[in-house]
Design an enzyme around this catalytic site. Structure first.
Site, PDB file in Angstrom:
ATOM      1  N   GLU A 156      10.557  13.342  27.744  1.00 22.75           N
ATOM      2  CA  GLU A 156      10.661  14.920  27.554  1.00 22.75           C
ATOM      3  C   GLU A 156       9.228  15.530  27.424  1.00 22.75           C
ATOM      4  OE1 GLU A 156      13.117  14.946  23.816  1.00 22.75           O
ATOM      5  OE2 GLU A 156      14.889  14.832  24.905  1.00 22.75           O
ATOM      6  N   ASP A 215      21.955  10.167  22.961  1.00 24.61           N
ATOM      7  CA  ASP A 215      21.052  11.068  21.992  1.00 24.61           C
ATOM      8  C   ASP A 215      22.040  11.297  20.856  1.00 24.61           C
ATOM      9  OD1 ASP A 215      18.906  12.235  20.764  1.00 24.61           O
ATOM     10  OD2 ASP A 215      18.820  13.884  22.377  1.00 24.61           O
ATOM     11  N   GLU A 269      21.694  16.686  13.696  1.00 23.79           N
ATOM     12  CA  GLU A 269      21.567  17.406  14.657  1.00 23.79           C
ATOM     13  C   GLU A 269      22.901  17.690  15.482  1.00 23.79           C
ATOM     14  OE1 GLU A 269      18.535  15.892  17.578  1.00 23.79           O
ATOM     15  OE2 GLU A 269      18.974  17.679  18.813  1.00 23.79           O
TER      16      GLU A 269
HETATM   17  C1  BDP Z   1      16.521  14.749  20.722  1.00 22.76           C
HETATM   18  C2  BDP Z   1      16.024  15.970  20.015  1.00 22.76           C
HETATM   19  C3  BDP Z   1      14.671  16.445  20.159  1.00 22.76           C
HETATM   20  C4  BDP Z   1      13.599  15.125  19.810  1.00 22.76           C
HETATM   21  C5  BDP Z   1      14.522  13.771  20.641  1.00 22.76           C
HETATM   22  C6  BDP Z   1      13.549  12.531  20.391  1.00 22.76           C
HETATM   23  O1  BDP Z   1      16.859  17.122  20.336  1.00 22.76           O
HETATM   24  O2  BDP Z   1      14.070  17.485  19.420  1.00 22.76           O
HETATM   25  O3  BDP Z   1      12.581  15.298  19.896  1.00 22.76           O
HETATM   26  O4  BDP Z   1      15.634  13.792  20.720  1.00 22.76           O
HETATM   27  O5  BDP Z   1      14.201  11.775  19.633  1.00 22.76           O
HETATM   28  O6  BDP Z   1      17.644  14.603  19.752  1.00 22.76           O
HETATM   29  O7  BDP Z   1      12.497  12.485  20.849  1.00 22.76           O
END
Ligand code: BDP
Length: 683
Positions: A290, A369, A397
Site C-alpha cells: 500500500e 484483510d 474495521e
Molecule cells: C487495512 C487498513 C489500513 C491498514 C492496512 C494494514 O484498511 O488502514 O493500513 O490494513 O494492515 O485493513 O497495513
C-alpha cells in the site's frame, strides 16, 4: 459510570459471608517488592483488596497472622521455596506463576509465586480475577504459564493524535506530535494489558509517515517515556519503522538493504535506541505494501530487507517483525488471473528458511484483510522453517466499527483451531503461532488495538470484551469463547446470573448476526470504500484493490480453484486444498470466496444462493431486534449510564442493519430479477 475501569472495577463484594471469608485471607499480605514491576503488583493487589473487601491491609515482610497472602519470587524465601520445588519452578518458565492455598498446622496462606517479576504480576492479576469472580479460594492449586511467547498489541496511532481505523476517539498517547499529558491514562492502560498477560506494545502505526519516522531519532525521548510506563507492567515497547528512514531523515539517497552504509546507518540508530532503552523490543515493518517503501525498490526480496534490520538488532536481543500483508493494490479488476488472496503466500513462501532467527513474520489471519469471514491464511502451515505470529484485528474495521456489537472471540477461536495438516492431523494454527508445532521460540499473537481516548476506551462498552478476549487468548488459546465472555462479564458488570446469561448470549450470537446482514457467504468487501462502514455492493468492484465479488445477473463469487480459477485453493496443504476445490465440500460460509456459482445453486439447507442472501438479510435485522430486547431486560441490573450508552449503540445498529438489508437485497433483486420466495418487500 464512564466504563473507564473496564474489567478492573474491584467493586465491593456485597455477599457478607464471602466478604468475611475473603477478609480472613486477604487482610494480611506478606510481600517485599524490590523492583518497579513488583511495586506495580503490590499496588494493584493492595488497592484491589481494599476496594473489593473494604478492609485495611497489613503489609509485612514476614508472616505475623495465622492466615495471610504471601507473594514472592521463587528463591527469595524459604517458605516459598519449600512450596515450589524444582519441577514446579521449571514448569512455570520465565513468565508463569503458581497460586495455591497452603495449609500448615500453625498457619494457612495463599501463595502467589513465580520465577520472575513478570510472573508475579500475572499471578497477582490472576488471583484478583478469582476474587472478582467470587471464586472459592480455600483450596487453590493453580499453575499457569503463557502458551505464546509474544503477546503483543499493535497501535495504529499517529503522532498527530489520530488513530488509523480507530473507533473510540483519539490516541491516548499523542497529540500534535507530542506525548499527551495523560501519563496516568497510559499507566491505567498498561494495567489493563498486564492484567491479561500482554508483554509487548507497538506504539505507532504501521504506516509510518514523516513525523513518526522521527521516533527513532529526534523524537526518541517520547519512546523513552512510554517505555518507562510500560516497563513497570512487564511490557516491552516496539516501534513501527519506515523502511526508507535513511532517506526520509535526509541522510541518504538510498535505503538499499544490501548497501553497507545503509546498514551502518541503522546500526547507529539502533545503538542509540538501546543506549536509552536497554529493554527495547524491536521493530515492526510494513514494507512494499500500500505504497509503503520496501526492499522491492532495490530489487531485493523481503528476506534481504528483514535480515539486514534483524542483524542490526540482534546484538541487543531485539526482534524484527515483518508483516506479510504485501500485495498489489493497483491491480486491474478486469484481469481475472491475478488474485490478491494469493499474494502473501506467493511473496513469502518461497523464502522459507531464509530469515534470521530473530525475524518473525506477522501474518494476518486471512489472505485478504480482516473481513467478517475469510479462510485462514495458507501461510500458516506453509512455512515450517520461519518464525510466525498471527495478526488479528481487535479494532472493528470491517466488523461494525464499534457501533455494531460484534464479539470477535468466536471468530478467532475458529481461526486458531483450524487444522492446517502441515504435520498431519492436529496441526492447528494455534500450535503454529505458539511456536510449538515447528519448535520455534519466537512466535505469538499480535492484535490491532481497539482503544482510544473515549472515556470507556472502546466507544461501545461491549467492545471491551474483544480486547479482554484477545489478551486472554494470547495467554491461552484453549480458553473458550464462553469462558472468556463469562470472566469478562463477571468482572465488568456483575456476578448476577441474569446479567451473565443475557450478555453472554448477546456476545455469542453477535458475530454471526453481523455477518448475516452484511456480506454473504464469505464474499466480503461490500462496504463503502475507504471508510469500510455501511453497505456498498459495488464500492470496491471496479477499483484496483483486488477486492471483487464478480456478481452478474447469473451468478456471484470468485473462482479460486486450481481447475478453473486463480489457483488460490492450491496454496493449502492437500487435504484443505481438496476441500476448498470443490463447491460440494467447500464450507458453505466460504462458498463465494472460493467459487463462482449460479444464484439458483442449492445450499445444504435446500435454499438457493439468492434465497439465502434474502433470508439472512431479513433474519439479521430480526436478530438485532432480539439483541436489543435482551439488553432491555437488564435495565435495573446494571448502572444507568452504561445501560443507556449500549442501548444507544444498539439502536444505531438496528437502523444500520436495516440499511444493509435493504441495500444488499435490492441490489441482488435488481441484478437478478429473481423475487423473494416469501414475498417480502424488497426496495
Ligand atoms: C487495512 C487498513 C489500513 C491498514 C492496512 C494494514 O484498511 O488502514 O493500513 O490494513 O494492515 O485493513 O497495513
Amino acid at each position: 459510570d464512564a466504563g473507564y475501569r473496564c474489567w478492573l472495577r474491584y467493586e465491593q463484594i456485597r455477599d457478607e459471608k464471602l466478604l468475611e471469608e475473603y477478609r480472613t485471607w486477604c487482610a494480611s499480605v506478606v510481600f517485599r517488592p524490590g523492583t518497579p514491576v513488583l511495586c506495580s503488583a503490590k499496588e494493584e493487589l493492595i488497592g484491589a483488596i481494599k476496594s473489593l473487601l473494604a478492609v485495611e491491609v497489613a503489609l509485612s515482610a514476614s508472616p505475623n497472622r495465622d492466615k495471610f497472602i504471601m507473594v514472592g519470587k521463587i528463591g527469595s524465601h524459604s517458605v516459598i521455596d519449600c512450596e515450589t520445588g524444582g519441577i514446579e519452578a521449571e514448569r512455570l518458565g520465565s513468565q508463569g506463576f503458581v497460586v495455591k492455598t497452603v495449609k500448615k498446622p500453625e498457619y494457612q496462606f495463599i501463595l502467589i509465586a513465580a520465577g520472575s517479576d513478570q510472573g508475579i504480576l500475572y499471578g497477582v492479576f490472576h488471583f484478583l480475577r478469582l476474587l472478582q469472580m467470587q471464586r472459592e479460594i480455600g483450596n487453590l492449586n493453580i499453575h499457569e504459564a503463557p502458551v505464546n511467547p509474544l503477546r503483543m498489541i499493535d497501535h495504529w496511532d499517529n503522532l498527530d493524535g489520530t488513530v488509523e481505523r480507530g473507533y473510540a476517539g483519539k490516541s491516548i498517547f499523542y497529540e500534535q506530535n507530542h506525548l499527551r499529558d495523560t501519563g496516568h491514562r497510559i499507566r491505567d492502560y498498561a494495567r489493563l494489558l498486564a492484567s491479561l498477560g500482554i508483554n509487548a506494545v507497538v506504539i505507532n502505526n504501521v504506516n509510518v509517515h514523516r513525523e513518526e519516522t522521527g521516533l527513532i531519532r529526534g523524537r526518541l525521548s517520547m519512546v523513552v517515556k512510554m517505555a518507562g510506563i510500560f516497563r513497570n507492567y512487564g511490557m516491552k515497547v516496539f516501534l513501527s519503522i519506515n523502511f526508507a528512514a535513511p532517506i526520509e531523515l535526509g541522510d541518504f539517497a538510498t535505503a538499499d538493504p544490501l548497501d553497507g552504509e545503509v546498514k551502518e546507518w541503522w546500526r547507529k540508530q539502533v545503538q542509540e535506541i538501546y543506549r536509552r532503552i536497554p529493554d527495547f523490543g524491536g521493530f515492526l515493518v510494513k514494507a512494499d505494501s500500500e505504497h509503503r517503501p520496501g526492499p522491492f525498490t532495490y530489487h531485493r526480496n523481503h528476506a534481504e530487507g528483514a535480515n539486514m534490520l534483524a542483524e542490526v538488532l540482534k546484538p541487543f536481543g531485539g526482534l524484527l517483525i515483518w508483516r506479510c500483508f504485501v500485495y498489489n493494490c493497483t491491480q486491474d479488476w478486469r484481469d481475472q488471473t491475478t488474485d490478491r488472496a494469493k499474494a502473501a503466500y506467493d511473496n513469502f513462501q518461497p523464502l522459507d528458511d531464509l530469515f534470521q532467527e530473530n525475524v518473525i513474520l506477522q501474518i494476518k489471519n486471512g489472505p485478504m484483510d480482516f473481513q467478517v469471514r475469510e479462510p485462514v491464511s495458507p501461510l500458516f502451515g506453509g512455512m515450517e522453517r520461519t518464525n510466525q505470529m498471527i495478526e488479528l484485528q481487535i479494532t472493528q474495521e470491517y466488523t461494525g466499527q464499534q457501533r455494531h456489537l460484534c464479539y470477535l472471540v468466536p471468530q478467532w477461536k475458529e481461526i486458531l483451531d483450524f487444522d492446517t495438516y502441515a504435520r498431519g492431523e492436529g496441526s492447528t494454527v494455534k500450535k503454529i503461532v505458539s511456536g510449538g508445532l515447528f519448535q520455534r521460540k519466537n512466535a505469538g499473537f499480535a492484535g490491532v488495538a481497539n482503544i482510544g481516548d473515549d472515556p470507556n476506551w472502546t466507544g461501545h462498552d461491549l467492545a471491551q470484551a474483544n480486547l479482554y478476549g484477545f489478551g486472554r487468548l494470547a495467554w491461552n488459546p484453549d480458553l473458550t469463547a464462553a469462558e472468556l465472555a463469562e470472566e469478562w462479564i463477571r468482572m465488568s458488570f456483575s456476578n448476577d446470573q441474569t446479567v451473565i446469561d443475557a450478555i453472554s448470549s448477546m456476545l455469542h450470537t453477535s458475530w454471526q448476526i453481523y455477518e448475516s446482514y452484511t456480506a454473504p457467504l464469505g464474499i466480503g468487501w461490500m462496504v463503502n470504500p475507504n471508510y469500510h462502514y455501511g453497505p456498498n455492493v459495488d464500492g470496491y468492484e471496479y477499483s484496483r484493490w483486488g477486492t471483487y465479488h464478480r456478481a452478474d445477473s447469473k451468478g456471484i463469487g470468485i473462482d479460486r480453484t486450481v481447475k478453473s480459477g486463480t489457483g488460490f485453493a492450491g496454496q493449502y496443504q492437500a487435504k484443505n486444498a481438496l476441500m476448498y476445490e470443490s463447491s460440494a465440500s467447500c464450507p458453505e460460509e466460504l462458498l463465494l470466496f472460493f467459487h463462482h456459482v449460479p444464484y439458483f445453486q442449492r445450499l445444504k439447507s435446500g435454499e438457493t444462493v439468492i434465497q439465502h442472501i434474502y433470508n439472512t438479510h431479513f433474519d439479521g435485522v430480526e436478530k438485532v431486534t432480539e439483541l436489543k430486547e435482551k439488553w432491555l431486560q437488564l435495565q435495573n441490573l446494571i448502572g444507568d449510564e452504561r445501560f443507556a450508552r449500549v442501548l444507544a449503540r444498539l439502536d444505531e445498529q438496528l437502523e444500520h442493519a436495516k440499511e444493509w438489508r435493504d441495500v444488499i437485497n435490492s441490489y441482488f433483486y435488481r441484478k437478478t430479477g429473481i423475487p423473494d420466495e416469501l414475498g417480502r418487500k424488497i426496495f
